[in-house]
Design a protein around this motif. Sequence first.
Motif, PDB file in Angstrom:
ATOM      1  N   PHE A 255      -1.138 -21.985  -2.995  1.00 55.35           N
ATOM      2  CA  PHE A 255      -0.325 -20.840  -3.397  1.00 55.35           C
ATOM      3  C   PHE A 255      -0.831 -20.356  -4.750  1.00 55.35           C
ATOM      4  N   ILE A 256      -1.317 -19.123  -4.794  1.00 53.41           N
ATOM      5  CA  ILE A 256      -1.740 -18.547  -6.070  1.00 53.41           C
ATOM      6  C   ILE A 256      -0.583 -17.702  -6.596  1.00 53.41           C
ATOM      7  N   PHE A 257      -0.209 -17.923  -7.840  1.00 50.83           N
ATOM      8  CA  PHE A 257       0.929 -17.183  -8.397  1.00 50.83           C
ATOM      9  C   PHE A 257       0.445 -15.888  -9.013  1.00 50.83           C
ATOM     10  N   TYR A 258       1.035 -14.792  -8.599  1.00 51.80           N
ATOM     11  CA  TYR A 258       0.666 -13.484  -9.142  1.00 51.80           C
ATOM     12  C   TYR A 258       1.807 -12.925  -9.974  1.00 51.80           C
ATOM     13  N   GLU A 259       1.419 -12.317 -11.075  1.00 53.20           N
ATOM     14  CA  GLU A 259       2.432 -11.708 -11.942  1.00 53.20           C
ATOM     15  C   GLU A 259       2.975 -10.450 -11.275  1.00 53.20           C
ATOM     16  N   THR A 260       2.100  -9.704 -10.599  1.00 51.50           N
ATOM     17  CA  THR A 260       2.545  -8.490  -9.920  1.00 51.50           C
ATOM     18  C   THR A 260       1.990  -8.492  -8.498  1.00 51.50           C
ATOM     19  N   TYR A 261       2.708  -7.792  -7.600  1.00 57.67           N
ATOM     20  CA  TYR A 261       2.199  -7.682  -6.241  1.00 57.67           C
ATOM     21  C   TYR A 261       0.988  -6.757  -6.180  1.00 57.67           C
ATOM     22  N   ASP A 262       0.845  -5.889  -7.190  1.00 63.54           N
ATOM     23  CA  ASP A 262      -0.345  -5.044  -7.244  1.00 63.54           C
ATOM     24  C   ASP A 262      -1.596  -5.913  -7.348  1.00 63.54           C
ATOM     25  N   ALA A 263      -1.526  -6.901  -8.245  1.00 64.95           N
ATOM     26  CA  ALA A 263      -2.673  -7.792  -8.415  1.00 64.95           C
ATOM     27  C   ALA A 263      -2.932  -8.577  -7.126  1.00 64.95           C
ATOM     28  N   ALA A 264      -1.844  -9.030  -6.496  1.00 59.42           N
ATOM     29  CA  ALA A 264      -2.006  -9.806  -5.264  1.00 59.42           C
ATOM     30  C   ALA A 264      -2.626  -8.953  -4.160  1.00 59.42           C
ATOM     31  N   TYR A 265      -2.211  -7.699  -4.106  1.00 58.95           N
ATOM     32  CA  TYR A 265      -2.754  -6.815  -3.079  1.00 58.95           C
ATOM     33  C   TYR A 265      -4.248  -6.593  -3.304  1.00 58.95           C
ATOM     34  N   SER A 266      -4.646  -6.427  -4.561  1.00 58.88           N
ATOM     35  CA  SER A 266      -6.073  -6.299  -4.864  1.00 58.88           C
ATOM     36  C   SER A 266      -6.825  -7.555  -4.446  1.00 58.88           C
ATOM     37  N   ALA A 267      -6.201  -8.707  -4.656  1.00 56.85           N
ATOM     38  CA  ALA A 267      -6.850  -9.957  -4.276  1.00 56.85           C
ATOM     39  C   ALA A 267      -7.015 -10.049  -2.761  1.00 56.85           C
ATOM     40  N   LEU A 268      -6.013  -9.573  -2.018  1.00 60.46           N
ATOM     41  CA  LEU A 268      -6.110  -9.578  -0.554  1.00 60.46           C
ATOM     42  C   LEU A 268      -7.269  -8.684  -0.114  1.00 60.46           C
ATOM     43  N   GLN A 269      -7.353  -7.498  -0.713  1.00 53.71           N
ATOM     44  CA  GLN A 269      -8.435  -6.579  -0.362  1.00 53.71           C
ATOM     45  C   GLN A 269      -9.790  -7.123  -0.781  1.00 53.71           C
ATOM     46  N   GLY A 270      -9.809  -7.838  -1.899  1.00 53.64           N
ATOM     47  CA  GLY A 270     -11.055  -8.392  -2.390  1.00 53.64           C
ATOM     48  C   GLY A 270     -11.460  -9.667  -1.661  1.00 53.64           C
ATOM     49  N   GLY A 271     -10.610 -10.146  -0.749  1.00 56.61           N
ATOM     50  CA  GLY A 271     -10.953 -11.325   0.023  1.00 56.61           C
ATOM     51  C   GLY A 271     -10.617 -12.652  -0.641  1.00 56.61           C
ATOM     52  N   ASP A 272      -9.895 -12.608  -1.767  1.00 61.75           N
ATOM     53  CA  ASP A 272      -9.533 -13.854  -2.439  1.00 61.75           C
ATOM     54  C   ASP A 272      -8.238 -14.442  -1.908  1.00 61.75           C
ATOM     55  N   LEU A 273      -7.576 -13.700  -1.022  1.00 63.20           N
ATOM     56  CA  LEU A 273      -6.268 -14.116  -0.560  1.00 63.20           C
ATOM     57  C   LEU A 273      -6.216 -13.946   0.962  1.00 63.20           C
ATOM     58  N   ASP A 274      -5.632 -14.931   1.677  1.00 66.72           N
ATOM     59  CA  ASP A 274      -5.579 -14.839   3.136  1.00 66.72           C
ATOM     60  C   ASP A 274      -4.305 -14.184   3.640  1.00 66.72           C
ATOM     61  N   VAL A 275      -3.176 -14.462   2.974  1.00 64.10           N
ATOM     62  CA  VAL A 275      -1.912 -13.903   3.444  1.00 64.10           C
ATOM     63  C   VAL A 275      -1.114 -13.398   2.246  1.00 64.10           C
ATOM     64  N   LEU A 276      -0.583 -12.191   2.390  1.00 64.92           N
ATOM     65  CA  LEU A 276       0.254 -11.603   1.348  1.00 64.92           C
ATOM     66  C   LEU A 276       1.597 -11.269   1.990  1.00 64.92           C
ATOM     67  N   ASP A 277       2.703 -11.680   1.366  1.00 67.75           N
ATOM     68  CA  ASP A 277       4.002 -11.527   2.029  1.00 67.75           C
ATOM     69  C   ASP A 277       4.786 -10.314   1.561  1.00 67.75           C
ATOM     70  N   ASN A 278       4.193  -9.483   0.711  1.00 67.07           N
ATOM     71  CA  ASN A 278       4.913  -8.303   0.257  1.00 67.07           C
ATOM     72  C   ASN A 278       3.899  -7.250  -0.195  1.00 67.07           C
ATOM     73  N   ILE A 279       4.163  -6.001   0.137  1.00 68.64           N
ATOM     74  CA  ILE A 279       3.252  -4.928  -0.259  1.00 68.64           C
ATOM     75  C   ILE A 279       3.842  -4.221  -1.477  1.00 68.64           C
ATOM     76  N   PRO A 280       3.060  -4.055  -2.537  1.00 67.54           N
ATOM     77  CA  PRO A 280       3.592  -3.372  -3.717  1.00 67.54           C
ATOM     78  C   PRO A 280       3.875  -1.905  -3.395  1.00 67.54           C
TER      79      PRO A 280
END
Lengths: 550, 308
Positions: A255-280
């Motif tokens: 589990f990678i902790f993200y301060e914002t879902y924007d950052a997490a969404y970028s990580a998903l698009q960049g391939g650093d993340l496999d599953v994202l549970d919320n869209i900013p």
Amino acid sequence: MQSPFSRRNGLKGVLGIAALTTLAACGGGDDGGSGSGEGGSGDSGGDVVVNGTEPQNPLVPTNTNEVGGGRLLDSLWAGLVYYKADGSPEMDVAESIESTDAQNYTIKIKSDQTFSDGTPVTAKSFVDAWNYGALGTNAQLSSYFFEPIEGYEAVQAEPPTAQTMSGLAVVDDTTFTVKLVQPESDFRLRLGYSAFYPLPESAYSDIAAYGENPIGNGPYKLREQGAWQHNVRIDFVPNETYGGPREAQNDSLAFIFYETYDAAYSALQGGDLDVLDNIPSSALLTYRDDLGDRAVNQPAAIFQSFCIPEGLAGFGGEEGKLRRQALSYAFDRAAVCKAIFNDTRTPAKDFTSPVIAGYSETIPGNEVLSYDEAQAKQLWDQANAIAPWNGSTFTIAYNTDGDHQAWVDAVTASIRQVLGIQAEGRPYPTFSQIRTEITNRTIEGAFRTGWQADYPALYNFLAPLYATGAGSNDGDYSNPQFDALLQQAAGTTDEDQSNAILQQAQTILFSDLPVLPLWYANASGGFGEQANDVEFGWNSVPLYYQITKS
Amino acid sequence: MGWYIGRRLLQMVPVFFGATLLIYALVFLLPGDPILALFGDKPVSETARATLTAQYNLDKPFIVQYLLFLKGIFTLDFGQSFSGQPVIDQITRAFPVTIKLAVVALVIEAVFGIVFGFIAGLRRGGIFDSTVLFLSLIVIGIPVFVLGFLGQYFIGVKWGIVRSTVGGDPALVDLLLPGAVLGALSFAYVLRLTRNSVAEGLSADHVRTATAKGLSRPRVMTVHVLRNSLIPVVTFLGTDLGALMGGAVVTEGIFNVPGVGNLLYQSVIRQEGPTVVSVVTILVLVYLVANLVVDLLYAVLDPRIRYV
């Protein structure tokens, strides 16, 4: 001005300095910087990386009531039952949960269950953990879950008059009994919630240290001591002592902790993340194009509304009922869901959620949730005939640190236009601030409210919110008829019959409208190209244990 | 020199007390109840509330809370966050990350700012000069978060040159993009400062003398022009280090760098007074020390300045 120096020499000096500085910088930075090779796409194929948020508290089941910690608990622990994706309960640690009167329960657990450190899971592991969670002086966030159990009052008294609840009794190593204050037919359904997880004996000596490196009995365990890197990540590996139905299908779970879902969404698009549970909200318009069939959008057990408190001037009695209905007719839920939330909200049809067993979208009286300008005006005029509107501005209070301003503005604008009264939003900077005013009953006007279910049952959406004097009854709604139906449903062991009574109770809510239902929040998320078997559960948290990676 | 440093250190004492008192008062005055925020939408039992309120001294008057906090600081006990973690642990995890990020930003802005500014200064009025001045004006005009999102989207997501988010224990290469974004604004100022300073220096008497003496051009350039021109630039860079550490809040959010900005943001949201005040206090100290170092560097760069 003409430079007195030749270009070449001038540049040489500068480049020299630049090169030196750059070298020095690299040398200095490398000392502490290198050595983080993990997180990229591994070759083993089964290392799943998902998003999370830093848990607010140490990982103790009874002291975690937010989703950041909750999702970790559900992977580290196994309860008596677990919830399948559709919210239906299945046995996990429990062998059987029996009751003939919905008030006295006998719970048998499977034998040879162990925690990940090898110590056995016994009936006592559950009873002690529940008593710990309920004891007032331990100040556990989820202590209210034990309220139905006999003896809760005593352990919550100040100071407590007992250390343990009289309603719990260990019969033998694998059996214990629970006696409730009154019948609660959905009690067995609650037992999958994290507050009811067991604790090993070793936890109590230093609960803070235990919460830092928890030992559970679930499908996963910590990769090692200190695997929880605060604000950064937490790493799980499958727990080989777990033999239940939720066996881990992947090799590891990070589990990678993200301060914002924007950052997490970028990580998903960049391939650093496999599953994202919320869209900013910044990506709501584009995410379905970005992700294609890897986008997820399904209703969740989250009900959103705004509350008009009983005491608000002009909203009591028969006059108030008419005004509430007029307001409800005065705005278009479907249009707001589409225009503002890009269909990541589903217009409400009742007071619960479509993912809950027993949900119905044909409850009599729910036509009040449709958009009808003429009807709204007519009802408002009827109310004015009883007592004229006092001319004050109708306000909806909301916290600006959530995504609320846009819909509040849209709804109040529509009310202004349709009813011809003044209406506007009343912003509060923080969630904490608006909660304080709601709790102290100092808030003026209407205010936004929401409810995320703790366990998948209709009752959980109704009793805590609208029963007379209930803990989260923020509008001080009270209707003896409604209370009686709730009690009747709780005492009915037949699930279908119980749900029918709860639907009947909702017709009363539709006539009184203590809150105006708005919409159900969807679980909107997405997953990466390599992730397989991604499924979101009833509570909009992905079922992490079944995700694999190709 | 020793007396000078001593005096400067003494000056930090009232600044320290003033800053902490002010920040503590601001956090304390924030409306809203942190205990309620902790429980979210769910009900709070009276016993739990009483226990937690006493545990975090929330029932005591403001000045008592502040004094208890100070007492903690002097015994190197920064207290606990609501999540039960020692604040000192959070700080020692977050600060190295932000310092690393700030240094990367500082190096990027210093190197590129001085190099481009130096060239622009040498060719004042030329095409390079005009172009660079124009571009730096654009950079000054763009908010950091816009620059951050654009950089993240194109360089991180679209072209995949670097990772789009950083995460924990970042490698130097991961910090290049956030560092560049963080340093972008100051880069424009460094460039402009250097350029003007160099342009002025070129016409100074001592430069003409040095050239007349027959010194080699690189020597005149580096020792006589650049060195003198760097005095205002170094002043700016020094004070900028403090600003960079504080300004990292936005950048750290965009690139998910688990540093001070991240910690500060979370703590403000959760109204964790002790954490907020501790972090800001340390930022104030960093700022003061950076200023001190700048003043001392004066003497090195400009022999005319001597502290007695």
